[in-house]
Every structure is written in C-alpha cells, then in structure tokens.
Design a protein around this motif. Structure first.
Motif, PDB file in Angstrom:
ATOM      1  N   LEU A  12       0.824  -1.210   0.000  1.00 22.01           N
ATOM      2  CA  LEU A  12       0.000   0.000   0.000  1.00 22.01           C
ATOM      3  C   LEU A  12       0.860   1.263   0.000  1.00 22.01           C
ATOM      4  N   ALA A  13       1.935   1.241   0.799  1.00 27.85           N
ATOM      5  CA  ALA A  13       2.827   2.399   0.858  1.00 27.85           C
ATOM      6  C   ALA A  13       3.517   2.603  -0.480  1.00 27.85           C
ATOM      7  N   SER A  14       3.920   1.517  -1.118  1.00 27.19           N
ATOM      8  CA  SER A  14       4.580   1.626  -2.418  1.00 27.19           C
ATOM      9  C   SER A  14       3.613   2.180  -3.467  1.00 27.19           C
ATOM     10  N   ALA A  15       2.362   1.680  -3.458  1.00 21.90           N
ATOM     11  CA  ALA A  15       1.364   2.173  -4.417  1.00 21.90           C
ATOM     12  C   ALA A  15       1.090   3.658  -4.204  1.00 21.90           C
ATOM     13  N   ALA A  16       0.972   4.062  -2.935  1.00 20.54           N
ATOM     14  CA  ALA A  16       0.740   5.473  -2.630  1.00 20.54           C
ATOM     15  C   ALA A  16       1.897   6.331  -3.108  1.00 20.54           C
ATOM     16  N   ALA A  17       3.136   5.838  -2.938  1.00 15.92           N
ATOM     17  CA  ALA A  17       4.315   6.586  -3.366  1.00 15.92           C
ATOM     18  C   ALA A  17       4.322   6.746  -4.887  1.00 15.92           C
ATOM     19  N   VAL A  18       3.922   5.702  -5.606  1.00 11.03           N
ATOM     20  CA  VAL A  18       3.880   5.778  -7.076  1.00 11.03           C
ATOM     21  C   VAL A  18       2.833   6.780  -7.540  1.00 11.03           C
ATOM     22  N   ILE A  19       1.662   6.771  -6.887  1.00 12.83           N
ATOM     23  CA  ILE A  19       0.591   7.709  -7.248  1.00 12.83           C
ATOM     24  C   ILE A  19       1.022   9.149  -6.998  1.00 12.83           C
ATOM     25  N   VAL A  20       1.648   9.378  -5.819  1.00 17.67           N
ATOM     26  CA  VAL A  20       2.105  10.736  -5.491  1.00 17.67           C
ATOM     27  C   VAL A  20       3.172  11.185  -6.476  1.00 17.67           C
ATOM     28  N   TYR A  21       4.080  10.258  -6.831  1.00 19.46           N
ATOM     29  CA  TYR A  21       5.160  10.598  -7.754  1.00 19.46           C
ATOM     30  C   TYR A  21       4.594  10.948  -9.134  1.00 19.46           C
ATOM     31  N   ALA A  22       3.615  10.142  -9.584  1.00 18.65           N
ATOM     32  CA  ALA A  22       3.000  10.419 -10.897  1.00 18.65           C
ATOM     33  C   ALA A  22       2.249  11.754 -10.878  1.00 18.65           C
ATOM     34  N   ALA A  23       1.570  12.021  -9.774  1.00 14.86           N
ATOM     35  CA  ALA A  23       0.846  13.287  -9.653  1.00 14.86           C
ATOM     36  C   ALA A  23       1.794  14.476  -9.677  1.00 14.86           C
ATOM     37  N   LEU A  24       2.966  14.297  -9.014  1.00  7.52           N
ATOM     38  CA  LEU A  24       3.959  15.379  -9.019  1.00  7.52           C
ATOM     39  C   LEU A  24       4.493  15.618 -10.420  1.00  7.52           C
ATOM     40  N   LEU A  25       4.747  14.529 -11.140  1.00  5.73           N
ATOM     41  CA  LEU A  25       5.222  14.698 -12.513  1.00  5.73           C
ATOM     42  C   LEU A  25       4.193  15.453 -13.383  1.00  5.73           C
ATOM     43  N   TRP A  26       2.909  15.151 -13.150  1.00  8.25           N
ATOM     44  CA  TRP A  26       1.859  15.722 -13.981  1.00  8.25           C
ATOM     45  C   TRP A  26       1.517  17.156 -13.563  1.00  8.25           C
ATOM     46  N   ARG A  27       1.235  17.321 -12.258  1.00 10.65           N
ATOM     47  CA  ARG A  27       0.750  18.619 -11.797  1.00 10.65           C
ATOM     48  C   ARG A  27       1.722  19.322 -10.866  1.00 10.65           C
TER      49      ARG A  27
END
Length: 330
Positions: A12-27
């Motif tokens: 769960l922590a890894s998935a959350a980190a990937v989502i946050v990282y992708a969001a940072l790249l996008w927005r």
C-alpha cells in the motif's frame, strides 16, 4: 506485526508513493509554482520551468530507486553472510563432533590394548594414548591419569617370578611400564605432576625422564638407571632409590626426607634446596659441591668422607639453625 500485515502495508505504501510521484510529474510544477505558470497557451518560459522541475523530479526518483536498490542489495548480502556464518558454524560443530567421536573410539581401543597381557598390544595401547595426549587437549589429563594408574597398579612380582597371591593378573612387562613412563615424560605441560605413590619402578632404564612435581611417596626405584632425570619438586618421602644411577639428575627442591639413597650414584647431580633430612645416603657417590646446596641435618646419613667434610658440617649447622629460626633469612 505479522509478516502478512507487514507485506500488505508495504504494498500500500509503495502504491501510494507511485501515485504521489505520478501526480507530481503531472501537476507538480503548478502546485509548486502555479502563480507564475500558465495553464493554457504555454510560453517557452513556462516550458523551461516545467521541464526543469520534471527533470529534477525524475533524477530524484532515479536516485531514490538506486538507493533502495543498494539498501536491498546490502540486506541480501548481510543475509547471505549470516547464512554462510551459520552454515560454517554448523559445519565446525559437525567436524568437532566427528573428531571427538574419533578420539573416543581411539581411546576405547587404546584402553583395550592396554588391558591386554600381551606386551606388543600393551605398547600399542600406550603409544595410541600418547597420540591422544598430544592431539586432544580436552583428553590430555585423562590420558596422563590412565597411564599413571597403569604404572601404579602393576602388581609386584616375587623372586620366583610369580605375582603375589593377592594379585589376580600378571604384572605388566617392565618394557611396558618403562614405555608408559617415557610417554608421561613427554606430557605437553612439563610442570604438571601426577601420582605414582607406591609404584614399583625397580630396574627401569631410561634417559632424560621428566618427573617434575610427581608424587612418588613410598615408590620403589631401586637400581633405576635414569641419566639426567628431572625430579625438580618431586615428592619422594620414604621412597627407595637404592643402587640407582642418577648421574646428572636435577634434584632442585626435591623432597627426599627419609628416602633410601644407599649406593646411589649422584655425580653431577644438582641438589639445590633438596630436602635430605633423614635420608640415607650411605655408600652413595655424590659431589660435595652439590651436597652443600641441599638441606641437611644431623639425621642425614652420609658416607664417612662427606660426613667429616668441613663444608658439609658447616652446611648441617646452617640448616639446623634455620630450622630453629624459620624467619631467619638465608
């Protein structure tokens, strides 16, 4: 925490980190510097800021992944090392057990040979025990005590060649007793003693014997031929050494009170502080220079020429004064 729960939390922590990282790249550029960036109709300046931010973020992500890779590689290395150390420890324990088992088997076989009435087998047992004494520090003292008992318990032999009626078995061959004594002389710790009280060591013939600190009270060493024997610190009270050849013997500090040293050859013997009170040295051959270093009293029986020697008489007076004044410095 249970391993399954830890694994779920990790996913769960890894998935959350990937989502946050992708969001940072996008927005991320607009979240960080939204006041200066357009949301549409981007200008080249906006592109530079956005590209720089995303490049930095990608670099940070790559660095984080590399760091995690190093961390897990290190953990894997540690686990491998621990597994290797554990395996090596188990292997060492197994080798020690095998070695101990082999020593035990060798010891049992040696005892069987030692208890035989056949001289060849007795000698084989003695030399097998010598090897164990040298190889196994753990069994060293046991081997010394066994060989000492072998010598000590040898039944006496009458003049007719038969054992005393109280003895059920034949006395071990003289060569076996001599071999056992020679092996004991080779003990790794030359200062350690053992007990040979009441032992029959008559007529033995050996050189350079190490009998330091050995307990030999009432032992019979008549006609012993032991060139340069080391008897330092040995206890020979009431022992019989009549007719023994102890040329070059080291008797420094040897306890020889009331010992029978008649007809004993003691030329070149060192006798510093040897206890000779009550000892019988009648008809013995020894050097006066050695004798005057021993502890003598008027109870020490000496050959007439030595009894009348001025140096010997002075030494007797000196020792008797020390007996009456134990605190007097020598």
């Amino acid at each position: 925490m249970q391993p399954k729960a830890k694994y779920t939390l990790y996913v769960l922590a890894s998935a959350a980190a990937v989502i946050v990282y992708a969001a940072l790249l996008w927005r991320g550029p607009w979240w960080i510097d939204g006041a200066h960036l357009r949301t549409s109709n981007l200008e080249p300046a906006d592109g530079v800021v956005i590209t720089g931010f995303r490049t930095t973020l990608v670099a940070l992500g790559a660095g984080a992944i590399a760091t995690m890779g190093l961390y897990y590689t290190h953990r894997a290395h540690q686990q491998t090392r621990q597994l290797f150390d554990h395996t090596r420890s188990k292997d060492r324990e197994q080798v020690d057990l095998m070695r101990e088992g082999q020593v035990t088997e060798r010891y049992v076989e040696a005892i069987k040979l030692l208890s035989s009435e056949n001289l060849t087998q007795q000698l084989g047992g003695i030399y097998a025990l010598e090897r164990i004494m040298q190889d196994s520090e753990k069994d060293r003292r046991t081997v010394i005590e066994v060989l000492a008992a072998f010598i000590r318990e040898a039944p006496k032999v009458s003049e007719s060649g038969e054992t005393d009626g109280s003895q059920a078995k034949a006395r071990p061959n003289l060569a076996a007793i001599q071999a056992a004594l020679v092996v004991l002389s080779k003990r790794p710790d030359p200062e350690s003693g053992f007990t040979l009280e009441n032992s029959d060591l008559d007529n033995l013939n050996a050189v350079h014997l190490n009998l330091r600190n050995v307990y030999l009270r009432y032992a019979s060493l008549n006609n012993l031929s032991a060139y340069e024997v080391d008897l330092r610190g040995a206890f020979l009270r009431h022992a019989s050494l009549s007719g023994a050849n102890l040329e070059g013997a080291n008797l420094d500090g040897t306890y020889l009170r009331y010992a029978d040293l008649t007809h004993t050859y003691l030329r070149r013997a060192s006798m510093t502080d040897a206890e000779l009170q009550g000892a019988d040295l009648t008809d013995s051959e020894l050097d006066v220079e050695s004798l005057v270093k021993a502890k003598l009293t008027s109870t020490t029986l000496l050959p007439p020429d030595l009894q009348s020697d001025e140096r010997v008489r002075f030494r007797i007076q000196e020792c008797e004064k020390e007996q009456h004044n134990p605190d007097r410095s020598s």
